[in-house]
Write an enzyme that holds these catalytic residues in place. Structure first.
Site, PDB file in Angstrom:
ATOM      1  CB  SER A  65     -57.589 122.419  31.059  1.00 50.11           C
ATOM      2  OG  SER A  65     -58.076 121.869  32.238  1.00 50.11           O
ATOM      3  NE  ARG A 512     -48.104 127.348  43.269  1.00 46.43           N
ATOM      4  CZ  ARG A 512     -48.988 127.429  42.270  1.00 46.43           C
ATOM      5  NH1 ARG A 512     -50.211 127.889  42.473  1.00 46.43           N
ATOM      6  NH2 ARG A 512     -48.651 127.055  41.058  1.00 46.43           N
TER       7      ARG A 512
HETATM    8  C1  16G Z   1     -52.612 123.383  35.805  1.00 51.01           C
HETATM    9  C2  16G Z   1     -52.426 122.013  36.377  1.00 51.01           C
HETATM   10  C3  16G Z   1     -53.227 121.841  37.644  1.00 51.01           C
HETATM   11  C4  16G Z   1     -52.865 122.917  38.638  1.00 51.01           C
HETATM   12  C5  16G Z   1     -52.997 124.281  38.011  1.00 51.01           C
HETATM   13  C6  16G Z   1     -52.398 125.320  38.936  1.00 51.01           C
HETATM   14  C7  16G Z   1     -52.184 119.881  35.235  1.00 51.01           C
HETATM   15  C8  16G Z   1     -52.789 118.922  34.245  1.00 51.01           C
HETATM   16  N1  16G Z   1     -52.873 120.997  35.435  1.00 51.01           N
HETATM   17  O1  16G Z   1     -53.912 123.572  35.381  1.00 51.01           O
HETATM   18  O2  16G Z   1     -52.955 120.578  38.164  1.00 51.01           O
HETATM   19  O3  16G Z   1     -53.684 122.849  39.768  1.00 51.01           O
HETATM   20  O4  16G Z   1     -52.261 124.316  36.804  1.00 51.01           O
HETATM   21  O5  16G Z   1     -52.463 126.557  38.347  1.00 51.01           O
HETATM   22  O6  16G Z   1     -51.136 119.651  35.785  1.00 51.01           O
HETATM   23  P1  16G Z   1     -51.654 127.785  38.912  1.00 51.01           P
HETATM   24  O7  16G Z   1     -50.194 127.436  38.846  1.00 51.01           O
HETATM   25  O8  16G Z   1     -52.062 128.911  38.058  1.00 51.01           O
HETATM   26  O9  16G Z   1     -52.095 127.984  40.343  1.00 51.01           O
HETATM   27 ZN    ZN Z   2     -58.466 119.833  32.614  1.00 57.20          ZN
END
Ligand code: 16G
Ligand code: ZN
Length: 546
Positions: A65, A512
């Site tokens: 991504s 979090r």
């Molecule tokens: C991932 C998730 C995204 C979320 C991010 C949070 C998918 C396809 N992607 O990239 O939606 O906003 O994680 O990241 O679900 P964090 O847990 O590091 O804050």
């Molecule tokens: Zn993506």
């Protein structure tokens, strides 16, 4: 299933020892050079999943991504295009970690899974796989395919390079359409463009009322969106794609793309503020695998103005609410907007108090939002960072079709509203958030409402907010409840945050553990920039010292 000798030789070719994997928020995601083992075991697991689901085809996407170019990852997609059923994440993690330990531990775990899950390894199944544009992709896909060979009755179709949402779409089509149907990228373009043409015909929109700039993050979204728009007369001359250099691997997500724009709250490389001040100019940024999009423009002073996932949620909520009223369906069809704790408080207030919409809050990550959204007839779900889509229930589709069949007044407002509601179910990729499809849907809504980006932006004003990343010795100690809005551990920390929040106006703050990085995230918003900044920094300090 392969005999021991063959299994062992594949294992030895592709697996290395020592790394501990976790199936995280969006699958496995690490530096590409530690991924061989988990690619191999994900091949096995995807095959098991297909067999478990009576041979339905499952999807697999190799992507990291918005992460830097040297990262990569893999995630499994369910037959209808959703994220892997959560109870299976544990199996994916266990199989990877056993393989990372030793051959015998891998083999024992595999046999155990076959028995526990009652999988008949003689039946046939299917996997469709694709990768984003990363340099490590081809090598990792071959490790994946080697894993899938462990179950020789499972057939693999390799679609090469796709965006993540294209893979979700094709997975779902493979299961939906009869055998022999022509399924490929072209089907995706045709379906979206045909819906676009019908929407614009119905609404008498002859040309795009904007000049559109698309920042493709130097990822796979660039060539794919160009491929699609080049097939459309409507878009001819109306758009420009920048940061489309997907073959320069190091350029991926570098100084551009949705994550860069949202995090830094500024224009990406390649898009200038002067060009963005005109009322008919709108720009958007995809992320590296094009499942996420944010829009923006520059105001008369040349200031950058972001139109993020929250703004998209409110735009769609208003649009669908109006259509439901025009179609006389406001009482028959239930609509919900699903957000996460990161949604700006003003957007939630606007949805609830101005539009009167029902709002639900879930944990971070597309799978959580999607899961909640499917419970409603129209589920609008968006993360503030631009991940999201709209999903429509079978009841919704049936109701609209019945009303259309009964409606004879082709020229009435309600008939047109019903037709539009139906067409939007085709324009929107309901399997997962999709930058290309969301882009078309937003452009269609703005064109129909006759709104400029400025008008869209003025619907509500974001509360100033700040996001901080704090390093802690063990982030797993940070446990939350209430859709991540409150901490239950470390003990006493939430009470301290509550005391701080109460000292500021219109304030909110939560903490979090990240699901993708080894850090804890602190979010704070308040009535003014200064207040949001001090609240974030105070909460950050107590987190550091906890
Ligand atoms: C991932 C998730 C995204 C979320 C991010 C949070 C998918 C396809 N992607 O990239 O939606 O906003 O994680 O990241 O679900 P964090 O847990 O590091 O804050
Ligand atoms: Zn993506």
């Amino acid at each position: 299933m392969l005999e021991t000798e063959a299994l062992k030789s594949l294992y030895e070719k592709h697996c290395k020892h020592g790394f501990q994997y976790i199936y995280g928020t969006a699958g496995f995601r690490y530096k590409a050079d530690v991924l061989d083992t988990v690619m191999f075991t994900t091949g096995v697991l995807a095959g098991l999943r297909s067999l478990y689901l009576n041979g339905q085809t499952v999807g697999v996407m190799v992507t990291a991504s918005h992460n830097p170019p040297e990262d990569n990852g893999v995630k499994i997609v369910e037959p209808r295009g959703e994220m892997l059923e959560q109870s299976w994440e544990k199996y994916a993690t266990e199989l990877a970690n056993c393989a990372s330990q030793s051959y015998s531990s891998f083999e024992t775990k595999l046999q155990e899974l076959v028995v526990t899950l009652k999988v008949d390894t003689k039946k046939s199944g299917g996997i469709v796989v694709a990768r984003d544009s990363r340099e490590s992709g081809p090598h990792l896909v071959s490790a994946f395919k080697a894993g899938a060979q462990v179950l020789p009755t499972v057939k693999i179709i390799d679609y090469g390079i796709l965006t993540t949402p294209q893979l979700h779409f094709l997975t779902s089509k493979t299961n939906e359409l009869p055998e022999g149907a022509e399924i490929g990228e072209q089907l995706y373009y045709q379906e979206l463009l045909s819906a676009w043409d019908q929407v614009t015909d119905l609404c008498g929109i002859k040309s795009l009322p904007f000049h559109l700039q698309i920042d493709a993050a130097n990822g796979i979204g660039g060539p794919k969106v160009m491929e699609m728009l080049s097939q459309s007369d409507f878009f001819s001359g109306a758009y420009e794609v920048v940061n489309a250099d997907w073959q320069t691997y190091a350029a991926l997500n570098h100084l551009c793309g949705a994550d860069f724009v949202k995090t830094n709250q500024k224009l990406p490389h390649g898009i200038s503020s002067s060009g963005n001040q005109a009322a008919n100019q709108i720009s958007c940024s995809f992320d590296g695998d094009a499942d996420r999009i944010v829009f923006y423009y520059c105001d008369a002073m040349g200031h950058f103005r972001l139109l993020d996932g929250d703004k998209m949620a409110t735009l769609f909520a208003k649009f669908f609410q109006d259509l439901l009223h025009q179609a006389g369906l406001q009482d028959a069809i239930e609509m919900v907007a699903v957000q996460t704790a990161y949604a700006n408080g003003s957007s939630t207030h606007h949805l609830e108090k101005v539009l009167g919409a029902t709002v639900k809050c879930t944990s971070t990550g597309v799978k959580h939002l999607h899961h909640e959204a499917v419970k409603s007839d129209i589920g609008i779900y968006f993360e503030a960072n631009g991940h999201g889509t709209v999903i429509f229930s079978t009841k919704f589709v049936d109701t609209v079709n019945q009303r259309l069949a009964a409606s004879t007044q082709d020229i009435s407002k309600s008939h047109k509203a019903l037709q539009l509601l139906k067409l939007f179910t085709k324009l929107i990729n309901q399997t997962v958030g999709d930058a290309i499809s969301d882009m078309l849907a937003v452009l269609a809504v703005l064109s129909i409402l006759n709104w400029t980006p400025q008008k869209w932006d003025q619907e509500y004003t974001d509360l100033p907010n700040r996001l901080l990343k704090v390093s802690v010795p063990d982030r797993t100690l940070f446990k939350t409840t209430n859709a991540e809005r409150q901490l239950v551990s470390p003990a006493g920390l939430q009470q301290k945050i509550d005391v701080l929040v109460s000292k500021f106006d219109k304030a909110r703050s939560f903490v979090r553990a990240s699901g993708t990085e080894d850090a804890v995230r602190v979010y704070a918003e308040a009535a003014s920039r200064a207040q949001a900044d001090s609240l974030a920094s105070m909460v950050g300090t107590i987190v550091e010292n906890s």
